[in-house]
Design an enzyme around this catalytic site. Structure first.
Site, PDB file in Angstrom:
ATOM      1  N   CYS A 155       0.807  -1.219   0.000  1.00 16.82           N
ATOM      2  CA  CYS A 155       0.000   0.000   0.000  1.00 16.82           C
ATOM      3  C   CYS A 155       0.838   1.265   0.000  1.00 16.82           C
ATOM      4  O   CYS A 155       0.380   2.307  -0.439  1.00 16.82           O
ATOM      5  CB  CYS A 155      -0.952   0.012   1.195  1.00 16.82           C
ATOM      6  SG  CYS A 155      -0.120   0.165   2.797  1.00 16.82           S
ATOM      7  N   CYS A 208      -7.027 -13.353   1.630  1.00 18.32           N
ATOM      8  CA  CYS A 208      -7.306 -14.717   1.169  1.00 18.32           C
ATOM      9  C   CYS A 208      -7.783 -15.663   2.261  1.00 18.32           C
ATOM     10  O   CYS A 208      -8.784 -16.353   2.102  1.00 18.32           O
ATOM     11  CB  CYS A 208      -6.057 -15.329   0.538  1.00 18.32           C
ATOM     12  SG  CYS A 208      -5.449 -14.523  -0.945  1.00 18.32           S
ATOM     13  N   ASN A 227       8.341   8.732  10.803  1.00 14.75           N
ATOM     14  CA  ASN A 227       7.917   9.059   9.438  1.00 14.75           C
ATOM     15  C   ASN A 227       6.499   8.585   9.139  1.00 14.75           C
ATOM     16  O   ASN A 227       6.114   8.435   7.983  1.00 14.75           O
ATOM     17  CB  ASN A 227       8.885   8.473   8.407  1.00 14.75           C
ATOM     18  CG  ASN A 227       8.850   9.224   7.084  1.00 14.75           C
ATOM     19  OD1 ASN A 227       8.773  10.449   7.062  1.00 14.75           O
ATOM     20  ND2 ASN A 227       8.899   8.492   5.980  1.00 14.75           N
ATOM     21  N   HIS A 279       2.932  12.226  17.470  1.00 12.79           N
ATOM     22  CA  HIS A 279       1.483  12.072  17.587  1.00 12.79           C
ATOM     23  C   HIS A 279       0.851  13.360  18.099  1.00 12.79           C
ATOM     24  O   HIS A 279      -0.184  13.799  17.598  1.00 12.79           O
ATOM     25  CB  HIS A 279       1.182  10.911  18.536  1.00 12.79           C
ATOM     26  CG  HIS A 279      -0.264  10.534  18.620  1.00 12.79           C
ATOM     27  ND1 HIS A 279      -0.840   9.593  17.807  1.00 12.79           N
ATOM     28  CD2 HIS A 279      -1.257  10.992  19.424  1.00 12.79           C
ATOM     29  CE1 HIS A 279      -2.115   9.473  18.106  1.00 12.79           C
ATOM     30  NE2 HIS A 279      -2.403  10.316  19.083  1.00 12.79           N
ATOM     31  N   GLU A 295     -15.700 -19.809  -4.203  1.00  9.76           N
ATOM     32  CA  GLU A 295     -16.539 -18.623  -4.007  1.00  9.76           C
ATOM     33  C   GLU A 295     -17.703 -18.836  -3.058  1.00  9.76           C
ATOM     34  O   GLU A 295     -18.248 -17.878  -2.525  1.00  9.76           O
ATOM     35  CB  GLU A 295     -17.094 -18.168  -5.360  1.00  9.76           C
ATOM     36  CG  GLU A 295     -16.033 -17.789  -6.372  1.00  9.76           C
ATOM     37  CD  GLU A 295     -16.626 -17.475  -7.734  1.00  9.76           C
ATOM     38  OE1 GLU A 295     -16.844 -16.289  -8.029  1.00  9.76           O
ATOM     39  OE2 GLU A 295     -16.876 -18.427  -8.499  1.00  9.76           O
TER      40      GLU A 295
END
Length: 1343
Positions: free
Chosen positions: A47, A154, A277, A367, A1274
Site C-alpha cells: 500500500c 485470502c 515518518n 502524535h 466462491e
C-alpha cells in the site's frame, strides 16, 4: 541544501551483512532499497502508507547509553533509508529459506495452510518473528496484537492464528484437538494397478483439525542473527556526532545532542522533525509535500527520558507508542489505582491505535504535534492535563496540552524554532475520573470515526462537579473541546438532570455541517452524546465503588451500557471426511496436502510479477489520469513533462499502432474521459519516481459534460449497458390476486473493492526481431492479455508470449482491466523499444480496476398467512460503471440466481446494467450471487417480519425440498441443501441458542445479541460451454520427472496443489516427481480465464486426461516389468520411441442460456450450504462482534480439504467485509474517496468469529466433476450474510424494546453507522435532521 557538510557514509546491516551506502538519498525508503538495490524481493509493496503490513521487516537498534538492544517490526514502505544508520535490518529472507534452514514460524505457516496467494505471508512471518525476538513465549493476546497491522485478503486469518498459536504454550487453541492430518503423505508404496488409477474413495470417519502446532519442533534461538558488534562500536563512536546525508533535493540531519538539535531548529525553523515518518511520510506520499531539510532527532537522549516526579511522570517526545505502552503498563502496576486513571485510559486507546509496526515507529511527540483530528491519544492527554516541555535556543518553557493547543490557536502553540522535549502526564486524583471512547470502521488499526476523552473532578467526598473536560476527535479538522458546556456544568451534581443538560449543551457547542468532511454526520453527532452517556455511567459506577453506602446500584438494564467489546483469541474447528483406509498412503487425493508454494510464500522465495528482475535498459511507466467524471478532452500538453529529468517518452492514444482497445473499453482516452481515473497517457522514464513526478507536469484541458453517477440517475436518463434480462415462471400477476398479503419494498447492496494484496503489474520485454514480445503480467486471463496487446500493436497472437508465475490475489479484479493496463505498457515498449515496467500504486489500483457491482432492487411478494410465498416480482439494477467489462455476465448471474434456494411457483425477475460515469465494475468473487441472494433473503425475512413468524421457519417452509425445476427450467436436486440446513441447525444448537439470546436481550437494554441461519445454493461455472473448457500439457522426462502445464492461473486458490495431487494419483507417483510450470500462453494457447470457481477442477480434468493418455502408452512397458520403478519405465519408453508428452483437453460442462425464452441449463452444478452466526451489538455505538459461526457445506469428495476449507473461510471473511464493513465512497463529482487501507477497511484479525466451525457434509457425490468433488472458491462468501441477518435480529430486539415494532430496512454494508441509527432511542432523537436537497453531501450513494 546539499553542502551543509559532506555526506556521511550510511552504515547498517541487512540479514547479517554489512551495507555501506556512500550517497544515501534522504528521500529513498527502505522498501525500495531492499527490492531494487539489494534484490530482496520477499518484502512486498502492498500500500505504501503502512496500512497493510506486506512490507514488514524487523529493525534492531542499540542504545549506547542504556546498553540495551531493541527489536521491533516496522513498515519498510515508511522507513527512510537514512534513519537506519547503525541499525540491523532483518527481512524474511534472513529468517530462513529453503537453501539453508527454515524457521519454525515459516514451517508452521505453510503446514497449517496459513498462506493462499502468499503475498501477505512474508509480512505475517516478520511480525511474528519480531514478537518472538522480544517474547519467546508470548500470550495469545500478544500474538493477536502483533498481527494488528497485517492484512490478508485470502485466508480469513484463522489458519494464520492457528499457525502461531503453538508459540503460546498455555493458550494453543488446538491442544488436544485430535489426530493431525498434515503428514499423511506417507512413503511411496509398491502396489500398482495395471489400468488407470482407481477413483478415490472415502472412509467412514470424520477428521477434525488441519493444524497441530504442538507437534512442531521448538524454536532454535541459535538460528537468530546476533546484533553485529560493529554496530555497537559505531553507536558508541557517534554518540556526540551530527550525521548528515545530502541528497539531490533534501538534506537529512541527525543530531546527537539537544543543543545541536536546537541549533538546527533555529537555523531551519520550517524543517520537520521526523522520528517514525508515519505522519510526514504519508504527507509526502499522498500530498506530494517536499522538505529541503529534515531533522532526525532520534539519537538525542533527552527525547527518550522517562522518570517519575512527585505528581506525575515525564516521558521523552521521541518515545515510540509501543515503548509508551510498556512504560505505562509498568507504571500502572507500581502505583495506586487512583493515580493511574489517565495512564489506564491511554493504555486502552493504545490497544486499538494503528498496528504494531506503526506503534513501534510513531512517537509520542509526533502524535501530539501532528494533531490529526482522529488521533486517539491527544484528547486523553488533554483531559489528563498533560504539559508539554518545550525547548529552543532561547530557553525552555511549558505549555498545557489542552483544547486550545489541539485547535492550533497561535497563542497556545509551539513557536517555529521550538521542539517538544518531553511530556509531563500528571497523576490522577482520588475524586477525579478519566475515560476515553472511540468508534471506527474496524475495531483495530483504523482511524476513529469519532473519539472522545472526558475528565471530571468532584469536590472531595461529593458528586458536585469541580472540573469537567470534554474533548472529541473526528468531528472537525482538529480535536474539539466543549469549554462552554464544561463551564456551565461545573457546580452541578452528577445525576440524570446533569446528563440531559450536558447532552444538550454538547450538541449546541459542537455542531457538524451536513456537508462535513467524512460524512456520517448524524451518526457522529449521536456518538457525541452516546459517549457522554457512557462516561456518565462509568463515573457513577466508580462513585458507587468508592462510596457504596451513598449511591444506589445502577439498574441492570443500564449497567450493560458500560464496557466495550474485547477481543478473545478465535478458535476454529474444521471437520471433513477421511480418505478410505485402503487408499495407498502415497496417494495424495483427498488429503490435506499443504500448498505447494506454502514454504516459498513463508520464506519470500515465491516470485510474483513485481519481483521479476530488472531487465537491461528497463524503463518505468506512470500514468496521467482524468480528474473529471465526464468531459471532452480539449488538449494534452506534454512538453514540460518531456523536459523533466529522466523522461524518455509520453505515450498517448496516438501512439497505439493498432486498435486503441476493444468493444467500448480503450487503452488510452482519446477524445473523451468517462470516469475519474480514466487513463489519458503514460509517462515513461528511467525510474518510477521520475515517471510519477513527471506526470504532474502534463496539462489536460477539459470541457465538462453531463455526468451520471448513481443507479437512480441512470434509470432517470435511461442509461444502460445491456438490454433487460428476464426469467419467469407461472403467472405472477394472477397469483397476486390469490394471496393473503402482499409486501413491496426496495433494497440496496453496496459495492466492494477487490483489494488484492498485489496491485496490478506488468513487465513488457520487446524482442529485437519479428515484433516478438514477452509480457510478465499478474492476470487471471493471460489469453485476453495476449488478445488486447496484439490488437493494440497490430500483430498476430503468435508474436506475444504472456507469462504469469502466480497472482497475489485476484478475486475477479485481474480478469479484464489487467489486459488494457498491460497493453498500455506494451504500447510504451513498442514506442521506446525498451522493456517497460508498469505497476499501479494502491490508490490507482483501487480506482482504475473497479469492483463489485452495487445493486438496487425492488420487490413485490405475495404470501399466505402461514408464511408460504406464492408470488414474487423483482426488478434489479446494478451499477456497471462506464463500460461493459464483465457486467453483462454478472447481470446474468444476478437474474438467474435471484430466488436463491426458494421454490416460488410464480416468479419473475428482470435486470438491467446501468451505465454511469464511474470506474467500470467487473467480476468479483461470487459474480453477482452475493448481491442477488442477499436480496432474496431480505424479501423472505420481510415476509417473516410482516407475519411475526420466526425467520428460520419461513425460510425452511419456502426452500426447495424435492427435485424441481428452477424458474429458467433447469432441474435441480436439493437433497444436499436440506441436509446442510438440518445439520447446521443441529450443530449450531440453533433453537437452544435462540432461547438463550432472547433471555439475554430481555435483561439487557444497551447490548443485544442476535442469531440467524441462512441457506445457499451457489452456482458453479459459466453459462456457456466454451467458458468451462480447459487444456493441459504433461511432459515426462527420461529421469521420470514430470512437468505439467495448464491454462489456469494460481492465485491462492490452490490450483497448482490440486493439479499435483491429480497427476500424482493418475500416474501413481510421488508428488515430489512432479512440477507445475507457470501459466504461459506458449504451451497452452487460447485458455479461458481462471474464474467462476471451476479453474482448479476443469484444469484438473485436463491434467487427468493427459496423464491417462501417458499411462496408456506406458502400459506395455509396465506389463513387461511390473516390479520396476517409474524411472525405469520412463527410460525404457524413451528407448522404444514412445512419446512421453501428452495433451489433455476438457471440452467443458455443457451449459447454455436462451435469454429470449428465459430458459436454459446455465449452471453445471450447485454448491449447497448453510451458515448460522451469533453476534452481539453495542446499541450505543453501533459496534458489533461475531461470537460464533457454524458453516455446513457440501464439498462432496474434496480433493484437498485443507485448501477447500481455507477457501470457505477466506470467502466468508471477505463476505463479512462486503455485508458489514467495506464501503466505497464517491464525491458528488464522481471522485472516489476510498483509495487505500486508511480509508477502506477490509476485515482484519480482530474480525474473525470467536468460534469458527466448518463442517464438510460427508457421503455426498457430484457425478459430473473430477473425483466427485466440488469447487469451493466462491461459495463461502455469501454465507457471511448470516452475520448480516444476525445483526438485524439484534437490532430488531433493540427496536422492539424501544417500542418500534414492524418491518424496517437495513442496507448493506450493515456497518456501525447503520446499526447505531437503527437502534433508535432518545439520543438519536436529539440529533437535528437535515432535509435532503438542502445541502451538498460529502459523499453520495451510488446505488
Amino acid at each position: 541544501m546539499a553542502g551543509f557538510q559532506p555526506s556521511d557514509e550510511l552504515v547498517f546491516f541487512v540479514n547479517g551483512r554489512k551495507v555501506i551506502e556512500r550517497y544515501a538519498d534522504p528521500e529513498e525508503l527502505l522498501l525500495n532499497y531492499l527490492r531494487k538495490s539489494l534484490r530482496l524481493t520477499g518484502t512486498k509493496y502492498g500500500c505504501g502508507i503502512g496500512g497493510c503490513g506486506a512490507c514488514t521487516v524487523m529493525v534492531s537498534t542499540y542504545n549506547p547509553d542504556s546498553k540495551k538492544m531493541r527489536h521491533y517490526p516496522a513498515n519498510s514502505c515508511l522507513l527512510p533509508l537514512c534513519s537506519l544508520y547503525g541499525a540491523a535490518v532483518t527481512t524474511v529472507e534472513g529468517v530462513g529459506n529453503t537453501k539453508t534452514k527454515l524457521h519454525p514460524i515459516q514451517k508452521r505457516m505453510a503446514k497449517c495452510f496459513g498462506s493462499q496467494c502468499g503475498f501477505c505471508t512474508p509480512g505475517m512471518v516478520m511480525s511474528m518473528y519480531s514478537l518472538l525476538r522480544n517474547h519467546p513465549e508470548p500470550t495469545m493476546e500478544q500474538i493477536l496484537a502483533a498481527l494488528d497491522g497485517n492484512l490478508c485478503r485470502c485466508t480469513g486469518y484463522r489458519p494464520i492464528i492457528d499457525s502461531f498459536s503453538a508459540f503460546s504454550l498455555k493458550d494453543c487453541p488446538l491442544a488436544g484437538s485430535g489426530k493431525c492430518c498434515l503428514d499423511q503423505q506417507g512413503e511411496e508404496g509398491e502396489e500398482r494397478e495395471e489400468d488407470f488409477a482407481p477413483e478415490p474413495k472415502r472412509g467412514i470417519k470424520m477428521c477434525s483439525g488441519l493444524c497441530q502446532p504442538e507437534d512442531f519442533q521448538p524454536r532454535d534461538p541459535t538460528q537468530e542473527y546476533i546484533f553485529p558488534p560493529e554496530l555497537m562500536r559505531i553507536a558508541e563512536e557517534s554518540k556526540q556526532r551530527t550525521l548528515v546525508f545530502n541528497g539531490e533535493r533534501t538534506t537529512w540531519i541527525s543530531p546527537a545532542t539537544l543543543p545541536a538539535l536546537l541549533d538546527l531548529k533555529a537555523e531551519f525553523p520550517k524543517a520537520p522533525l521526523v522520528v517514525g515518518n508515519t505522519s510526514i511520510g504519508i504527507d509526502v506520499k499522498k500530498l506530494g509535500v517536499w522538505y529541503p531539510v529534515i531533522l532526525y532527532p532520534v539519537r538525542v537522549p533527552e527525547l527518550h527520558v522517562f522518570y517519575r516526579v512527585p505528581n506525575g511522570i515525564v516521558i521523552g517526545a521521541a518515545t515510540s507508542l509501543a515503548q509508551l505502552r510498556e512504560i505505562l503498563l509498568n507504571v500502572v502496576l507500581e502505583l495506586p489505582a487512583e493515580n493511574t486513571k489517565t495512564y489506564q485510559t491511554l493504555l486502552k486507546q493504545l490497544r486499538t491505535l494503528a498496528g504494531e509496526q506503526i506503534r513501534n515507529l510513531a512517537s509520542l511527540g509526533g502524535h501530539i504535534v501532528s494533531r490529526g483530528s482522529p488521533w486517539d491519544l491527544n484528547p486523553v492527554l488533554a483531559a489528563g492535563k498533560a504539559i508539554l516541555n518545550l525547548a529552543s535556543k532561547g530557553g525552555r518553557r511549558q505549555i498545557p496540552l489542552n483544547g486550545e493547543f489541539l485547535t492550533r490557536l497561535p497563542e497556545a502553540d509551539l513557536f517555529p524554532k521550538e521542539v517538544i522535549v518531553s511530556v509531563f502526564i500528571p497523576f490522577s486524583k482520588k475524586d477525579e475520573f478519566v475515560s476515553a471512547f472511540r468508534q471506527a470502521e474496524r475495531r483495530k488499526n483504523a482511524f476513529a470515526i469519532t473519539n472522545a476523552a472526558m475528565q471530571v473532578r468532584f469536590q472531595p467526598g461529593t458528586a458536585v462537579i469541580e472540573d469537567l473536560t470534554v474533548l472529541y476527535g473526528g468531528v472537525g479538522c482538529t480535536t474539539m473541546s466543549a469549554p462552554n458546556a464544561s463551564q456551565k456544568l461545573r457546580g452541578r451534581t452528577w445525576n440524570e438532570r446533569m446528563l440531559d443538560e450536558g447532552c444538550r449543551l454538547i450538541l449546541q457547542e459542537i455542531q457538524l455541517s451536513p456537508s462535513a468532511l467524512g460524512g456520517k454526520v448524524e451518526y457522529r453527532q449521536t456518538l457525541l452524546v452516546s459517549f457522554f452517556f457512557r462516561f456518565y455511567l462509568e463515573v457513577l459506577q466508580s462513585l458507587k465503588h468508592m462510596y457504596p453506602s451513598e449511591y444506589l446500584d445502577l439498574p441492570k438494564e443500564t449497567l450493560n451500557a458500560l464496557g466495550e467489546f474485547h477481543d478473545h483469541p478465535p478458535w476454529g474447528v474444521q471437520e471433513y471426511q477421511e480418505v478410505d483406509p485402503q487408499q495407498p498412503p502415497q496417494d495424495p487425493v483427498g488429503r490435506p496436502i499443504m500448498n505447494e508454494s506454502g514454504i516459498k510464500h513463508a520464506t519470500g522465495e515465491a516470485t510474483y510479477t513485481s519481483d521479476v528482475g530488472p531487465v537491461d535498459g528497463q524503463l518505468y511507466m506512470a500514468v496521467v489520469k482524468s480528474t473529471r467524471a465526464h468531459a471532452r478532452i480539449l488538449s494534452i500538453e506534454t512538453s514540460e513533462a518531456l523536459e523533466a529529468p529522466g523522461v524518455v517518452a509520453v505515450v498517448t492514444a496516438d501512439d497505439v499502432p493498432g486498435e486503441n482497445g476493444k468493444e467500448d473499453e480503450d487503452i488510452f482516452a482519446k477524445d473523451e474521459v468517462i470516469y475519474v481515473g480514466h487513463i489519458i497517457c503514460g509517462v515513461v522514464a528511467e525510474t518510477h519516481e521520475l515517471a510519477k513526478e513527471a506526470t504532474k507536469k502534463v496539462r489536460i484541458e477539459y470541457e465538462d459534460l453531463e455526468r451520471i453517477l448513481t443507479i437512480q440517475d441512470a434509470i432517470q436518463h435511461n442509461s444502460y449497458l445491456e438490454e433487460e434480462k428476464k426469467i419467469e415462471q407461472g403467472n405472477v400477476e394472477k397469483a397476486f390476486h390469490t394471496v393473503d398479503q402482499i409486501t413491496e419494498g426496495e433494497n440496496h447492496v453496496g459495492g466492494q473493492i477487490h483489494f488484492c494484496m498485489e496491485t496490478n503489474c506488468s513487465v513488457v520485454i520487446p524482442r529485437k526481431e519479428d515484433n516478438e514480445m514477452d509480457i510478465y503480467v499478474s492476470t487471471q486471463d493471460a489469453s485476453h492479455v495476449q488478445e488486447i496487446v496484439t490488437s493494440a500493436l497490430g500483430i498476430q497472437s503468435n508474436r506475444v508470449r504472456c507469462h504469469t508465475i502466480r497472482v497475489g490475489g485476484g478475486f475477479g479484479g485481474k480478469c479484464k482491466k489487467t489486459s488494457f493496463l498491460a497493453a498500455a505498457a506494451a504500447v510504451a515498449a513498442h514506442k521506446t523499444g525498451c522493456p517497460v515496467r508498469f505497476t499501479l500504486e494502491r490508490d490507482e489500483d483501487m480506482v482504475i480496476v473497479g469492483g463489485r457491482h452495487p445493486l438496487f432492487g425492488k420487490y413485490k411478494v405475495g404470501f399466505m398467512n402461514d408464511g408460504k410465498i406464492k408470488a414474487v416480482d423483482l426488478e434489479y439494477y446494478i451499477n456497471g460503471g462506464c463500460t461493459k467489462d464483465m457486467s453483462p455476465q454478472v447481470l446474468n448471474f444476478v437474474v438467474i440466481n435471484s430466488n436463491n434456494v426458494y421454490d416460488i411457483p410464480n416468479f419473475r425477475c428482470r435486470g438491467r446494467v446501468c451505465k454511469t460515469n464511474l470506474p467500470s465494475n467487473t467480476a468479483f468473487r461470487g459474480f453477482g450471487f452475493p448481491q442477488t441472494a442477499l436480496s432474496a433473503e431480505i424479501w423472505v425475512s420481510t415476509v417473516a417480519e410482516r407475519l411475526g413468524l420466526p425467520h428460520d421457519k419461513v425460510r425452511e417452509m419456502n426452500m426447495y425440498k424435492t427435485v424441481a425445476l428452477t424458474p429458467f427450467k433447469q432441474e435441480m436436486d436439493p437433497r444436499n441443501l436440506v441436509m446442510c440446513w438440518k445439520e447446521c441447525l443441529e450443530r449450531s444448537d440453533y433453537y437452544n441458542q435462540r432461547k438463550v439470546i432472547d433471555e439475554f436481550n430481555k435483561q439487557n437494554y444497551w447490548k443485544k445479541k442476535g442469531i440467524a441461519i441462512t441457506p445457499m445454493m451457489f452456482p458453479v461455472g459459466f453459462d456457456k460451454t466454451y467458458y468451462n473448457q480447459a487444456q493441459a500439457l504433461v511432459n515426462v522426462y527420461v529421469d521420470g520427472s514430470v512437468l505439467v502445464f495448464c491454462g489456469g492461473t494460481e492465485m491462492g486458490q490452490g490450483l497448482n496443489t490440486k493439479l499435483l495431487q491429480v497427476a500424482s494419483h493418475e500416474l501413481m507417483i510421488p508428488v515430489s516427481f512432479i512440477h507445475i510450470f507457470e501459466r504461459s500462453s506458449v504451451p497452452i494457447p487460447n485458455a479461458i480465464l481462471t474464474a467462476g470457481s471451476i479453474g482448479s477442477e476443469v484444469n484438473a480434468k485436463a491434467v487427468q486426461k493427459a496423464c491417462q493418455i501417458l499411462w496408456k502408452r506406458l502400459e506395455p512397458i509396465i506389463k513387461e516389468n511390473p516390479s520396476g520403478k517409474w524411472e525405469d519405465w520412463t527410460k525404457k519408453a524413451f528407448e522404444e520411441s514412445i512419446c512421453l508428452s501428452a495433451t489433455g483437453y476438457f471440452k467443458g460442462y455443457a451449459t447454455y442460456m436462451n435469454w429470449e425464452t428465459g430458459e436454459g441449463h446455465p449452471i453445471p452444478y450447485w454448491v449447497y450450504g448453510a451458515a448460522c452466526s451469533e453476534v452481539e451489538i453495542d446499541c450505543l455505538t453501533g459496534d458489533h462482534k461475531t461470537l460464533q459461526t457454524d458453516i455446513v457445506i457440501d464439498a462432496c469428495y474434496t480433493i484437498n480439504p485443507g485448501i477447500d476449507i481455507g477457501q470457505i473461510e477466506g470467502g466468508f471473511i471477505q463476505g463479512l467485509g462486503l455485508f458489514t464493513q467495506e464501503e466505497i465512497k464517491f464525491s458528488p463529482e464522481g471522485e472516489q474517496y476510498t483509495r487505500g487501507p486508511d480509508t477502506y477497511k477490509i476485515p482484519a484479525v480482530c474480525d474473525v468469529p470467536e468460534l469458527f466451525r466448518i463442517y464438510l457434509l460427508p457421503n455426498t457425490r457430484n457425478p459430473i466433476a473430477i473425483y466427485s468433488s466440488k469447487s469451493m472458491g466462491e461459495a463461502g462468501l455469501f454465507l457471511a450474510s448470516s452475520v448480516f441477518f444476525a445483526i438485524k435480529d439484534a437490532v430488531a430486539s433493540a427496536r422492539k424494546q424501544r417500542g418500534r415494532n414492524g418491518v424496517f430496512l437495513l442496507e448493506s454494508p450493515l456497518n456501525g453507522e447503520r446499526i447505531r441509527m437503527a437502534c433508535a432511542d432518545h439520543f438519536t432523537e436529539m440529533i437535528p435532521k437535515d432535509e435532503p436537497g438542502t445541502f451538498t453531501p460529502w459523499a453520495i450513494d451510488i446505488y
